[in-house]
Design an enzyme around this catalytic site. Structure first.
Site, short mmCIF file in Angstrom:
data_model
loop_
_atom_site.label_atom_id
_atom_site.label_comp_id
_atom_site.label_asym_id
_atom_site.label_seq_id
_atom_site.Cartn_x
_atom_site.Cartn_y
_atom_site.Cartn_z
N ILE A 198 7.43 3.88 -0.06
CA ILE A 198 6.99 2.67 0.00
C ILE A 198 5.93 2.53 1.36
CG2 ILE A 198 8.03 0.39 1.23
CD1 ILE A 198 10.48 1.19 -0.22
N SER A 199 4.58 2.30 1.10
CA SER A 199 4.07 2.16 2.09
C SER A 199 4.36 1.92 3.20
CB SER A 199 2.25 1.78 1.54
OG SER A 199 1.84 2.31 0.30
N ALA A 200 3.36 2.06 4.55
CA ALA A 200 4.19 1.31 6.02
C ALA A 200 3.24 0.27 5.65
CB ALA A 200 2.32 1.98 7.07
N GLN A 229 0.52 -2.02 3.90
CA GLN A 229 0.68 -3.32 3.61
C GLN A 229 0.27 -4.80 3.69
OE1 GLN A 229 4.53 -2.45 2.91
NE2 GLN A 229 4.70 -1.92 1.08
N PHE A 237 -2.40 7.13 0.84
CA PHE A 237 -1.80 7.49 -0.10
C PHE A 237 -1.22 8.60 -0.75
CE2 PHE A 237 -2.88 3.29 0.84
CZ PHE A 237 -2.11 2.67 0.43
#
Length: 713
Positions: A75-77, A81, A221
């Site tokens: 789950i990206s930062a 996002q 990523f």
């Protein structure tokens, strides 16, 4: 923007509101819609492996690893996002494709497009899409369509009629093969790799191409998998622990570079500085497009090499290869800086026999970026699909990267520097004398006040700031006067300055000069007696002749061009030659039939002296490069000087001929494109054809003559 109170809420809701507040305060959230989405979607529900407080930390949450422990899904930062969602400008009813799934980001998108919109999230890993599907259903976002597929080739039927309104890519991608899947006017946000650097870039599709229109965001990523996975094209210099990668270029040989790292590097100073916490990713992207042979350099921590100041492990350095030499960008700490984080100078380390030239080449590009592009908020990037998917169907060039499906072109805006042409009521000009003992532009010369534009400034703001910093004064009537373009001696563009005119009637001795040596009010007839910047001279003459001496308000200012003068002093090309005599025979090489100089003729091992290289160093270097013979400089002596003027040439040549008392090795053909064989020939029976000046020099050496002119009338 209003924020909801966090009192009397359960822990996860309070943490969610707290995170949204932090992102808004930092500028990552900029619209109420994105703010509401981040306050609504339960992030912790998509990250049950970690405690709730970690789920709402402003950091990634790793959700899947491969066998060697590397993260393959996360789950990206939240800050990233939020930035990408804001850049996508999603609206209710939009049809959106997310490439790289996990569930949480797709739920945020679903909140933004609403019940009339449609969201497709795609991933190559079925475990990831299964997980996303499960968590989306549990949180009420089961209208999101999860697809398991390789994003390189989207499945049939996934693209809606007219294309997606937006595509968000949340995996590290080397290419953008989705242009056709995007609607005209649609937005694509993707972390694009360019020469192993990573930027989240926002594009709008216009006329079948992608055009960037937002600042680039440095990011990281998990890498793309499947057919679109990238390869670093990494090569290792033998025995050194130094690795070079050509991700967006043709890999070059590296085995020949090992000896270069055994010597101390040459250091080229740029006098361009950067703060300890200041990013300089724009510079590295500029260098990647400006320098042929550009690559990324990384260093093993325990490697045996001469690459000092190694780059961080996850951010390999900028480098170029030039045959047996290379250069790389580095930094040197020069002070603590205003914020205590340090002030550093960009320097270039050059390795190998031509390392000084490679270092100079890279340093000049750093200076060009500093003068013309550093103040730009971001470059403009255009991505065109390749015709038929064939990389050969489009020409490569500076700041152009040709990938598998697309051609990426980067346009660097020129941001002018600024200068103030200040006059008094008596028609005099205020000039200042620049320090001759500092590594600055135009040292020791009289020039106009002014300086570079800083990032995000307008030219109007920059000149006001510069005058305040240099003389502590504000000049209220400053107006644009001319644009000054400086060209080099060959006519190539070097830099641009916006020159403002203003009035000041303060005596020079009453002005407190903060920078420079001296101020002086000067009349036009006095400038010929002063050592003055050529651009300043051109501007003063333009003003003296102008019909509107008080400047102009319009943006289309007249252009004054000044070309740096060529050096008319007599110059000679210096060549160094090896006269290796054994048993009365001299070593000669037969030039290649396709050689531009003396094809198929016999000639001594020789070469031209290069920048900052002594003639004897040149001879030793050329001997090793051409023949493999190893000669120590202390074992050679000068045996002849040939003063040569070739027919029809306007540039004389000085040929210096050196003879070694000893050497190591036997001659080998090391440069077959130049020489086909080496052979010893008796001095009294030279082969035909022998280069004429070589024959003249050897004859003079046989007679004991130290000097001979040739070709002079």
């Amino acid at each position: 923007m209003t924020t909801s109170p966090t009192t009397d809420l359960d822990e996860d809701t309070a943490l969610r509101h707290q995170l949204a507040g932090q992102l808004a305060a930092a500028g990552h959230i900029r619209t109420p819609a994105v703010d509401q989405a981040l306050r609504t979607v339960p992030r912790h529900a998509f990250a049950p492996e970690v405690p709730v407080h970690k789920a709402y930390a402003n950091d990634i949450v790793a959700t899947r690893h491969n066998d060697d422990g590397r993260i393959t899904s996360s789950i990206s930062a939240p800050w990233l996002q939020a930035d990408m969602l804001e850049a996508a400008r999603l609206q209710p009813g939009h049809r959106v494709l997310e490439i790289g799934s996990g569930g949480y980001n797709a739920a945020l998108i679903a909140e933004l497009v609403g019940p009339t919109g449609h969201v497709t999230t795609l991933d190559i890993d079925p475990a990831v899409t299964d997980r996303a599907t499960r968590f989306l259903a549990q949180t009420g976002y089961d209208r999101v369509h999860a697809v398991t597929a390789d994003a390189e080739h989207l499945p049939t039927g996934i693209v809606p009629d007219g294309g997606f309104d937006a595509i968000l890519v949340t995996v590290d991608t080397w290419d953008l093969p989705w242009i056709d899947a995007l609607a005209e006017g649609g937005r694509l946000v993707a972390p694009l790799r360019l020469h192993q650097y990573h930027w989240a870039i926002t594009f709008t599709k216009r006329d079948g191409a992608l055009h960037s229109d937002e600042p680039l965001i440095v990011c990281g990523f998990v890498p793309m998998q499947g057919a679109g996975a990238w390869t670093a094209n990494r090569r290792t210099i033998p025995g050194t622990g130094v690795h070079l990668s050509w991700e967006d270029g043709t890999p070059l040989p590296v085995d020949q570079l090992a000896p270069a790292l055994t010597r101390e590097p040459v250091v080229a100073h740029t006098h361009v500085t950067v703060g300890g916490q200041e990013p300089f990713d724009a510079l590295t992207l500029y260098l990647a497009g400006a320098l042929p042979g550009f690559c990324r350099l990384s260093v093993d921590a325990d490697g045996e090499n001469g690459a000092l100041n190694p780059p961080p492990k996850h951010w390999p350095g900028a480098a170029i290869v030039r045959g047996t030499s290379l250069a790389r960008l580095a930094t040197e700490r020069i002070s603590d800086g205003d914020d205590g984080n340090g002030l550093h100078e960009f320097v270039v380390h050059g390795y190998g026999p031509h390392g000084h030239l490679a270092a100079k080449e890279m340093a000049e590009q750093v200076l060009h970026w500093q003068r013309n592009h550093r103040a730009a908020l971001c470059p403009r990037i255009t991505v065109h699909p390749l015709a038929g998917g064939d990389p050969a169907s489009t020409a490569d060039g500076a700041h152009v990267f040709v990938k598998q499906h697309t051609r990426v072109a980067i346009d660097w805006p020129i941001i002018p520097g600024t200068a103030a042409l200040l006059t008094d009521d008596g028609g005099r000009y205020l000039l200042h004398l620049r320090s001759a003992n500092k590594p600055i532009w135009r040292p020791g010369q009289w020039a106009l006040l002014g300086g570079n534009t800083e990032k995000g400034e307008t030219c109007d703001e920059a000149i006001a700031r510069e005058l305040d910093e240099e003389i502590g004064l504000a000049v209220p009537d400053l107006t644009g006067f001319v644009t000054l373009d400086t060209l080099d001696a060959s006519g190539a563009f070097k830099d641009r300055v916006r020159v403002y005119h203003g009035t000041l009637n303060t005596p020079a001795h009453e002005i407190e000069l903060q920078e420079g040596i001296q101020l002086r009010w000067t009349r036009i007839e006095e400038i010929t007696e002063m050592t003055m910047d050529p651009g300043t001279v051109a501007v003063l003459h333009a003003h003296h002749k102008a019909h509107q001496p008080r400047g102009r308000q319009d943006a289309a200012l007249p252009v004054v061009e000044v070309r740096e003068p060529p050096d008319h002093r007599s110059r000679s090309i210096v060549g160094a030659h090896l006269v290796l005599i054994r048993d009365g025979a001299v070593l000669l090489g037969k030039r290649h039939p396709n050689s531009a100089f003396a094809p198929s003729a016999w000639h001594l091992p020789a070469g031209h002296r290069e920048d900052m290289e002594s003639a004897v160093t040149c001879m030793v270097r050329e001997a090793e490069e051409e023949t493999g013979l190893r000669i120590t400089e202390g074992d050679v002596s000068l045996v002849h000087v040939l003063d040569l003027l070739d027919p029809g040439s306007t540039i004389p040549r000085i040929g210096l001929f050196f003879a070694p008392s000893r050497w190591e090795g036997e001659p080998l053909v090391r440069e077959p494109e130049c020489c086909t064989e080496w052979r010893f020939w008796p001095l009294d029976a030279l082969p035909e054809p022998t280069v004429e000046y070589t024959r003249v020099a050897l004859d003079a050496i046989s007679r004991g003559s130290l000097y001979a002119p040739m070709g002079w009338s």
